[in-house]
Scaffold this motif. Structure first.
Motif, mmCIF file in Angstrom:
data_model
loop_
_atom_site.group_PDB
_atom_site.id
_atom_site.type_symbol
_atom_site.label_atom_id
_atom_site.label_comp_id
_atom_site.label_asym_id
_atom_site.label_seq_id
_atom_site.Cartn_x
_atom_site.Cartn_y
_atom_site.Cartn_z
ATOM 1 N N MET A 91 0.831 -1.197 0.000
ATOM 2 C CA MET A 91 0.000 0.000 0.000
ATOM 3 C C MET A 91 0.873 1.256 0.000
ATOM 4 S SD MET A 91 -2.945 -1.179 2.760
ATOM 5 C CE MET A 91 -3.734 0.416 2.823
ATOM 6 N N ALA A 92 1.925 1.231 0.810
ATOM 7 C CA ALA A 92 2.832 2.379 0.866
ATOM 8 C C ALA A 92 3.581 2.537 -0.443
ATOM 9 C CB ALA A 92 3.821 2.201 2.018
ATOM 10 N N GLY A 93 4.032 1.422 -1.012
ATOM 11 C CA GLY A 93 4.753 1.478 -2.283
ATOM 12 C C GLY A 93 3.899 2.001 -3.411
ATOM 13 N N ASN A 145 -7.128 7.143 6.793
ATOM 14 C CA ASN A 145 -5.996 7.554 7.629
ATOM 15 C C ASN A 145 -4.716 6.829 7.219
ATOM 16 O OD1 ASN A 145 -7.642 9.252 9.102
ATOM 17 N ND2 ASN A 145 -8.033 7.751 10.712
ATOM 18 N N LEU A 146 -4.870 5.538 6.896
ATOM 19 C CA LEU A 146 -3.718 4.763 6.430
ATOM 20 C C LEU A 146 -3.163 5.330 5.124
ATOM 21 C CD1 LEU A 146 -4.538 0.975 6.986
ATOM 22 C CD2 LEU A 146 -2.548 2.222 7.858
ATOM 23 N N LYS A 147 -4.063 5.607 4.204
ATOM 24 C CA LYS A 147 -3.650 6.154 2.919
ATOM 25 C C LYS A 147 -2.947 7.495 3.095
ATOM 26 C CE LYS A 147 -5.353 7.254 -1.727
ATOM 27 N NZ LYS A 147 -6.548 7.306 -2.625
ATOM 28 N N SER A 148 -3.462 8.311 3.999
ATOM 29 C CA SER A 148 -2.836 9.606 4.265
ATOM 30 C C SER A 148 -1.440 9.432 4.848
ATOM 31 C CB SER A 148 -3.703 10.422 5.229
ATOM 32 O OG SER A 148 -4.952 10.736 4.653
ATOM 33 N N ALA A 149 -1.284 8.439 5.725
ATOM 34 C CA ALA A 149 0.021 8.183 6.327
ATOM 35 C C ALA A 149 1.031 7.732 5.280
ATOM 36 C CB ALA A 149 -0.109 7.119 7.421
ATOM 37 N N PHE A 150 0.601 6.838 4.379
ATOM 38 C CA PHE A 150 1.510 6.359 3.334
ATOM 39 C C PHE A 150 1.785 7.452 2.303
ATOM 40 C CE2 PHE A 150 -0.373 1.968 4.378
ATOM 41 C CZ PHE A 150 0.558 1.791 5.400
ATOM 42 N N SER A 151 0.804 8.331 2.093
ATOM 43 C CA SER A 151 1.023 9.475 1.201
ATOM 44 C C SER A 151 2.047 10.428 1.808
ATOM 45 C CB SER A 151 -0.288 10.215 0.951
ATOM 46 O OG SER A 151 -1.194 9.406 0.216
ATOM 47 N N ALA A 152 2.054 10.504 3.139
ATOM 48 C CA ALA A 152 3.029 11.355 3.830
ATOM 49 C C ALA A 152 4.447 10.843 3.608
ATOM 50 C CB ALA A 152 2.708 11.413 5.319
ATOM 51 N N ILE A 153 4.598 9.514 3.561
ATOM 52 C CA ILE A 153 5.913 8.945 3.256
ATOM 53 C C ILE A 153 6.327 9.333 1.845
ATOM 54 C CG2 ILE A 153 7.188 6.800 2.851
ATOM 55 C CD1 ILE A 153 5.653 5.513 5.098
ATOM 56 N N ALA A 154 5.418 9.160 0.886
ATOM 57 C CA ALA A 154 5.717 9.487 -0.507
ATOM 58 C C ALA A 154 6.075 10.957 -0.660
ATOM 59 C CB ALA A 154 4.516 9.144 -1.390
ATOM 60 N N ALA A 155 5.364 11.837 0.051
ATOM 61 C CA ALA A 155 5.649 13.275 -0.036
ATOM 62 C C ALA A 155 6.999 13.600 0.584
ATOM 63 C CB ALA A 155 4.537 14.059 0.657
ATOM 64 N N ASP A 156 7.304 12.951 1.709
ATOM 65 C CA ASP A 156 8.573 13.234 2.386
ATOM 66 C C ASP A 156 9.767 12.742 1.574
ATOM 67 O OD1 ASP A 156 9.701 14.191 5.099
ATOM 68 O OD2 ASP A 156 10.690 12.247 4.817
ATOM 69 N N ILE A 157 9.572 11.673 0.829
ATOM 70 C CA ILE A 157 10.638 11.157 -0.025
ATOM 71 C C ILE A 157 11.072 12.214 -1.032
ATOM 72 C CG2 ILE A 157 11.090 9.528 -1.924
ATOM 73 C CD1 ILE A 157 9.516 7.441 -0.329
ATOM 74 N N GLN A 158 10.094 12.935 -1.559
ATOM 75 C CA GLN A 158 10.389 13.948 -2.569
ATOM 76 C C GLN A 158 10.810 15.292 -1.965
ATOM 77 O OE1 GLN A 158 6.649 12.623 -5.286
ATOM 78 N NE2 GLN A 158 7.931 14.199 -6.195
ATOM 79 N N ASP A 159 10.550 15.468 -0.668
ATOM 80 C CA ASP A 159 10.876 16.726 0.002
ATOM 81 C C ASP A 159 12.348 16.707 0.404
ATOM 82 O OD1 ASP A 159 10.967 19.055 1.412
ATOM 83 O OD2 ASP A 159 9.326 18.574 2.776
ATOM 84 N N GLU A 160 13.086 17.742 0.044
ATOM 85 C CA GLU A 160 14.515 17.810 0.354
ATOM 86 C C GLU A 160 14.801 18.466 1.701
ATOM 87 O OE1 GLU A 160 16.585 19.645 -2.852
ATOM 88 O OE2 GLU A 160 16.024 18.105 -4.318
ATOM 89 N N SER A 161 13.782 18.925 2.404
ATOM 90 C CA SER A 161 14.001 19.544 3.704
ATOM 91 C C SER A 161 14.321 18.476 4.746
ATOM 92 C CB SER A 161 12.769 20.335 4.142
ATOM 93 O OG SER A 161 11.697 19.457 4.452
ATOM 94 N N SER A 162 14.927 18.894 5.840
ATOM 95 C CA SER A 162 15.306 17.960 6.905
ATOM 96 C C SER A 162 14.487 18.206 8.162
ATOM 97 C CB SER A 162 16.803 18.099 7.217
ATOM 98 O OG SER A 162 17.109 19.437 7.576
#
Length: 227
Positions: free
Chosen positions: A24-26, A160-177
């Motif tokens: 689901m996350a992938g 909620n699960l989908k939103s959490a996994f979407s947060a991973i996908a968004a953070d992967i592309q985000d270059e901020s720390s």
């Protein structure tokens, strides 16, 4: 950019909840921007494919590890896998740095916070491979969520699960720390907790009877100091 999705369920033939969450996350990760490779830790040991899988990890830009809670921590199989990977990593010498790592941990308990210690172990491991732990997704009642995912009362939880996994996908592309907090997804329906605690209680009562005890014996405190 290489994304490596690591499934670390000890199950061999049974359906793996951890793997379903990982898939689901992938599915939220943009396939046009990232290549995705799955590693099954159990199969890696059984097929003696560790070196090839360690090479895949060494070339990863992002690592997502999904596993079930075992005795309030990681399965021993995953611990061994990570220790062996660290040895490989150290001997190899040249490995990608600043790799982003995420953890998806599920348990049978209704409360997702119970998974926190297992996530801390992954976080503590990351500096040893020059990786940056970003955050974890902590899931309570994981098996129930998968078994009843098509039921109407699961709609909010799945969102909620989908939103959490979407947060991973968004953070992967985000270059901020920016430091991220773990995301908790609990079994957000009252009847599940009632059934869970009822069945858990029945289990203790049944065990007590098998050992010649009564229900009231479970409440005794024989080692309590006298006041």
């Amino acid at each position: 950019m290489n994304v490596v999705l690591v499934s670390a369920s000890p199950k061999i033939k049974e359906k793996s909840v951890s793997k379903e969450f990982l898939e689901m996350a992938g599915g939220q990760i943009n396939a046009d921007l990232y290549s995705k490779t799955f590693i099954d830790v159990r199969k890696s040991f059984l097929t003696q494919n560790l070196t090839a899988d360690f090479e895949t990890l060494a070339n990863a830009n992002i690592i997502i590890i999904s596993f079930p809670l075992y005795y309030f921590c990681m399965p021993g199989m995953l611990t061994r896998f990570l220790v062996d990977y660290h040895n490989y990593y150290t001997a190899r010498g040249t490995v990608k740095k600043n790799v982003k790592v995420y953890a998806i941990v599920n348990c049978g308990f209704p409360e997702p916070e119970i998974n926190l210690e297992a996530v801390r172990v992954i976080k503590s491991f990351c500096p040893h491979i020059n990786a940056e732990f970003r955050f974890g997704v902590l899931i309570g009642g994981g098996a129930m969520m998968i078994a009843a995912k098509d039921a109407p009362f699961m709609k909010k939880t799945l969102q909620n699960l989908k939103s959490a996994f979407s947060a991973i996908a968004a953070d992967i592309q985000d270059e901020s720390s920016t430091i991220m907090d773990s995301i908790n997804i609990g079994a957000d329906f009252p009847f599940f907790k009632r059934v869970y605690y009822f069945m858990g209680g029945r289990g203790w009562i049944t065990t007590a009877r098998k050992n010649g005890l009564k229900k009231k014996d479970l409440y005794k405190k024989p080692y309590r100091l006298s006041e």
